[in-house]
Design a protein around this motif. Structure first.
Motif, PDB file in Angstrom:
ATOM      1  N   VAL A  32       0.838  -1.208   0.000  1.00  0.00           N
ATOM      2  CA  VAL A  32       0.000   0.000   0.000  1.00  0.00           C
ATOM      3  C   VAL A  32       0.867   1.250   0.000  1.00  0.00           C
ATOM      4  O   VAL A  32       0.594   2.229  -0.717  1.00  0.00           O
ATOM      5  N   ARG A  33       1.941   1.217   0.778  1.00  0.00           N
ATOM      6  CA  ARG A  33       2.840   2.376   0.826  1.00  0.00           C
ATOM      7  C   ARG A  33       3.530   2.592  -0.518  1.00  0.00           C
ATOM      8  O   ARG A  33       3.666   3.727  -0.968  1.00  0.00           O
ATOM      9  N   SER A  34       3.953   1.514  -1.170  1.00  0.00           N
ATOM     10  CA  SER A  34       4.608   1.646  -2.471  1.00  0.00           C
ATOM     11  C   SER A  34       3.640   2.166  -3.526  1.00  0.00           C
ATOM     12  O   SER A  34       4.015   2.988  -4.373  1.00  0.00           O
ATOM     13  N   LEU A  35       2.399   1.701  -3.475  1.00  0.00           N
ATOM     14  CA  LEU A  35       1.399   2.214  -4.413  1.00  0.00           C
ATOM     15  C   LEU A  35       1.127   3.695  -4.178  1.00  0.00           C
ATOM     16  O   LEU A  35       0.929   4.457  -5.138  1.00  0.00           O
ATOM     17  N   ARG A  36       1.112   4.113  -2.921  1.00  0.00           N
ATOM     18  CA  ARG A  36       0.920   5.532  -2.624  1.00  0.00           C
ATOM     19  C   ARG A  36       2.095   6.350  -3.148  1.00  0.00           C
ATOM     20  O   ARG A  36       1.904   7.442  -3.698  1.00  0.00           O
ATOM     21  N   MET A  37       3.317   5.834  -3.000  1.00  0.00           N
ATOM     22  CA  MET A  37       4.489   6.543  -3.529  1.00  0.00           C
ATOM     23  C   MET A  37       4.434   6.642  -5.043  1.00  0.00           C
ATOM     24  O   MET A  37       4.793   7.668  -5.633  1.00  0.00           O
ATOM     25  N   ALA A  38       3.969   5.562  -5.701  1.00  0.00           N
ATOM     26  CA  ALA A  38       3.863   5.596  -7.165  1.00  0.00           C
ATOM     27  C   ALA A  38       2.793   6.581  -7.618  1.00  0.00           C
ATOM     28  O   ALA A  38       2.956   7.267  -8.626  1.00  0.00           O
ATOM     29  N   SER A  39       1.688   6.650  -6.871  1.00  0.00           N
ATOM     30  CA  SER A  39       0.630   7.591  -7.249  1.00  0.00           C
ATOM     31  C   SER A  39       1.068   9.043  -7.085  1.00  0.00           C
ATOM     32  O   SER A  39       0.596   9.926  -7.800  1.00  0.00           O
ATOM     33  N   ARG A  40       1.983   9.290  -6.151  1.00  0.00           N
ATOM     34  CA  ARG A  40       2.489  10.643  -5.946  1.00  0.00           C
ATOM     35  C   ARG A  40       3.644  10.977  -6.875  1.00  0.00           C
ATOM     36  O   ARG A  40       4.136  12.107  -6.845  1.00  0.00           O
ATOM     37  N   GLY A  41       4.101  10.018  -7.657  1.00  0.00           N
ATOM     38  CA  GLY A  41       5.205  10.271  -8.579  1.00  0.00           C
ATOM     39  C   GLY A  41       6.564  10.156  -7.949  1.00  0.00           C
ATOM     40  O   GLY A  41       7.550  10.634  -8.513  1.00  0.00           O
ATOM     41  N   ALA A  42       6.672   9.507  -6.776  1.00  0.00           N
ATOM     42  CA  ALA A  42       7.974   9.349  -6.129  1.00  0.00           C
ATOM     43  C   ALA A  42       8.771   8.212  -6.734  1.00  0.00           C
ATOM     44  O   ALA A  42      10.005   8.264  -6.784  1.00  0.00           O
ATOM     45  N   VAL A  43       8.108   7.157  -7.189  1.00  0.00           N
ATOM     46  CA  VAL A  43       8.765   6.018  -7.821  1.00  0.00           C
ATOM     47  C   VAL A  43       7.973   5.646  -9.074  1.00  0.00           C
ATOM     48  O   VAL A  43       6.812   6.023  -9.235  1.00  0.00           O
ATOM     49  N   GLY A  44       8.623   4.882  -9.938  1.00  0.00           N
ATOM     50  CA  GLY A  44       7.960   4.443 -11.148  1.00  0.00           C
ATOM     51  C   GLY A  44       7.009   3.288 -10.893  1.00  0.00           C
ATOM     52  O   GLY A  44       7.247   2.453 -10.017  1.00  0.00           O
ATOM     53  N   PRO A  45       5.912   3.192 -11.625  1.00  0.00           N
ATOM     54  CA  PRO A  45       4.985   2.068 -11.438  1.00  0.00           C
ATOM     55  C   PRO A  45       5.635   0.715 -11.669  1.00  0.00           C
ATOM     56  O   PRO A  45       5.255  -0.281 -11.042  1.00  0.00           O
ATOM     57  N   SER A  46       6.622   0.658 -12.561  1.00  0.00           N
ATOM     58  CA  SER A  46       7.300  -0.618 -12.821  1.00  0.00           C
ATOM     59  C   SER A  46       8.236  -1.026 -11.699  1.00  0.00           C
ATOM     60  O   SER A  46       8.690  -2.175 -11.662  1.00  0.00           O
ATOM     61  N   ASP A  47       8.549  -0.113 -10.784  1.00  0.00           N
ATOM     62  CA  ASP A  47       9.479  -0.403  -9.691  1.00  0.00           C
ATOM     63  C   ASP A  47       8.762  -0.666  -8.371  1.00  0.00           C
ATOM     64  O   ASP A  47       9.418  -0.709  -7.324  1.00  0.00           O
ATOM     65  N   ILE A  48       7.448  -0.828  -8.394  1.00  0.00           N
ATOM     66  CA  ILE A  48       6.695  -0.988  -7.152  1.00  0.00           C
ATOM     67  C   ILE A  48       7.131  -2.244  -6.408  1.00  0.00           C
ATOM     68  O   ILE A  48       7.371  -2.220  -5.187  1.00  0.00           O
ATOM     69  N   MET A  49       7.251  -3.362  -7.113  1.00  0.00           N
ATOM     70  CA  MET A  49       7.617  -4.616  -6.457  1.00  0.00           C
ATOM     71  C   MET A  49       9.037  -4.552  -5.907  1.00  0.00           C
ATOM     72  O   MET A  49       9.316  -5.090  -4.829  1.00  0.00           O
ATOM     73  N   LEU A  50       9.944  -3.898  -6.625  1.00  0.00           N
ATOM     74  CA  LEU A  50      11.311  -3.767  -6.126  1.00  0.00           C
ATOM     75  C   LEU A  50      11.353  -2.913  -4.867  1.00  0.00           C
ATOM     76  O   LEU A  50      12.023  -3.256  -3.878  1.00  0.00           O
ATOM     77  N   VAL A  51      10.652  -1.794  -4.893  1.00  0.00           N
ATOM     78  CA  VAL A  51      10.614  -0.924  -3.717  1.00  0.00           C
ATOM     79  C   VAL A  51      10.008  -1.655  -2.525  1.00  0.00           C
ATOM     80  O   VAL A  51      10.513  -1.574  -1.396  1.00  0.00           O
ATOM     81  N   MET A  52       8.945  -2.401  -2.765  1.00  0.00           N
ATOM     82  CA  MET A  52       8.308  -3.149  -1.684  1.00  0.00           C
ATOM     83  C   MET A  52       9.257  -4.206  -1.130  1.00  0.00           C
ATOM     84  O   MET A  52       9.385  -4.374   0.091  1.00  0.00           O
ATOM     85  N   GLY A  53       9.963  -4.916  -2.014  1.00  0.00           N
ATOM     86  CA  GLY A  53      10.899  -5.946  -1.557  1.00  0.00           C
ATOM     87  C   GLY A  53      12.045  -5.372  -0.743  1.00  0.00           C
ATOM     88  O   GLY A  53      12.403  -5.908   0.317  1.00  0.00           O
ATOM     89  N   TYR A  54      12.629  -4.273  -1.209  1.00  0.00           N
ATOM     90  CA  TYR A  54      13.725  -3.649  -0.466  1.00  0.00           C
ATOM     91  C   TYR A  54      13.244  -3.113   0.880  1.00  0.00           C
ATOM     92  O   TYR A  54      13.960  -3.204   1.889  1.00  0.00           O
TER      93      TYR A  54
END
Length: 366
Positions: A32-54
């Motif tokens: 949920v946090r990674s999706l919120r970051m992607a919606s705000r433009g902090a990370v790319g949508p394709s990097d959501i799983m990587l950000v969540m894993g890290y």
């Protein structure tokens, strides 16, 4: 030996079950946090799983500590409920006899927590920061998505391309707004195309209009229709990602130990290891055979103790970062104090001491 083996086997089953449940909760929250970051433009949508894993990897030491604490308390509470502790005490053994098997069970977990907090934590934080930096430093051309308003990397321009556009190389219905200190302009075009010339990218706009408003001493408004308008896209060089104490390796933090921020980060990482050791003694000292507490009473106590301890870790990190207290002194006061408290509490229970029995009035009445 048979008792130690059965105890460690039960502790392992309880630990694995608790880890599974907590990891499921953490993964859900981090998603949920990674999706919120992607919606705000902090990370790319394709990097959501990587950000969540890290991110999950960074929080794994806390999950392992809580799982070990809950597993020990849950196992000991069950032994009290099933009167196994009565048999253990009747055989002439006390609570101190549990220290050795609990230490053998907790040793691999504490070593894993140490490796994760000292090595994996800064590495995972550095990877997340690098992904966020790469996404923020991408070119304005990469930011354009059909059917969506996108802001440029500098924050002074807004792009829009019609959703029906087949590709960015041949887009339709273009909208481009730019805001500067002395001018603001809005450009619209029926179609656009990209042209590569001598390593430079040009955008060619066809059949459009440009409205430009000049500010300053002589404000003016300019409106121009054009059949062909070319714009040169300048790609800024991608700079290296900024570093912080959270992404700094532990050995480098030791070399910078005079810096309060480095001391605070070291106190946090080392504190996670020392806290895991104290959790073993606290779990043994806290658990008792109280039938009034019910099945969930010990778990509630474990969560409260863990939350208080964890908040003290965070509070101490902020104090050390501000220079209010030295990092080494805070480690000794917090973790050393809790260690002595747990040992004293465990010694009193092992010797069957209590405040009621030590109180003079109680002894006189008896």
């Amino acid at each position: 030996m048979l008792f130690d083996a059965s105890l460690r086997k039960e502790l392992s089953r309880s630990f694995l079950g608790t880890v599974t449940v907590l990891l499921t909760v953490v993964v859900t929250l981090m998603l949920v946090r990674s999706l919120r970051m992607a919606s705000r433009g902090a990370v790319g949508p394709s990097d959501i799983m990587l950000v969540m894993g890290y991110t999950v990897l960074g929080y794994l030491p806390i999950v392992l500590s809580l799982s070990m604490f809950v597993a020990i308390i849950g196992t000991l509470a069950r032994m009290y409920r099933d009167s196994e502790m009565v048999v253990w005490f009747a055989s002439g053994r006390g609570l101190s006899g549990f220290i050795a098997p609990l230490a053998r069970f907790a040793m691999p977990i504490v070593l894993a927590i140490g490796g994760l907090s000292l090595v994996s934590w800064p590495w995972s934080q550095a990877q997340v920061l690098e992904l966020r930096h790469q996404f923020q430093q991408r070119s304005d051309l990469d930011r354009i998505a059909p059917g969506e308003f996108q802001v440029s990397s500098s924050g002074d321009s807004v792009f829009f391309v019609d959703r029906d556009s087949s590709s960015l190389e041949h887009a339709q219905q273009i909208f481009f707004a730019q805001e500067k200190v002395d001018t603001s302009a809005v450009t619209t075009a029926r179609q656009a195309s990209l042209v590569q010339q001598q390593g430079q990218t040009w955008v060619t706009l066809d059949s459009g209009q440009r409205i430009e408003q000049l500010r300053g001493d002589a404000p003016a408004l300019r409106v121009a229709d054009f059949e062909r308008y070319e714009v040169l896209l300048h790609k800024e060089p991608i700079s290296t990602a900024e570093t912080s104490v959270q992404t700094t390796p532990t050995l480098e933090l030791l070399a910078q130990s005079s810096d309060p921020a480095a001391q605070a980060e070291l106190a946090w990482r080392i504190g996670l290891i020392l806290a895991a050791i104290n959790y073993v003694l606290l779990a043994l000292a806290l658990t008792s055979g109280n039938p009034r507490s019910g099945r969930t009473g010990h778990l509630v106590t474990a969560l409260l103790v863990f939350i208080v301890y964890f908040n003290l870790l965070s509070l101490g990190e902020s104090w050390v970062a501000r220079g209010a207290i030295a990092g080494g002194l805070w480690l000794v006061l917090l973790h050393g104090g809790i260690f002595l408290l747990a040992v004293a509490w465990l010694a009193m229970r092992n010797a069957q001491w209590s405040l009621r029995r030590l109180w003079p009035g109680r002894r006189a009445a008896a």
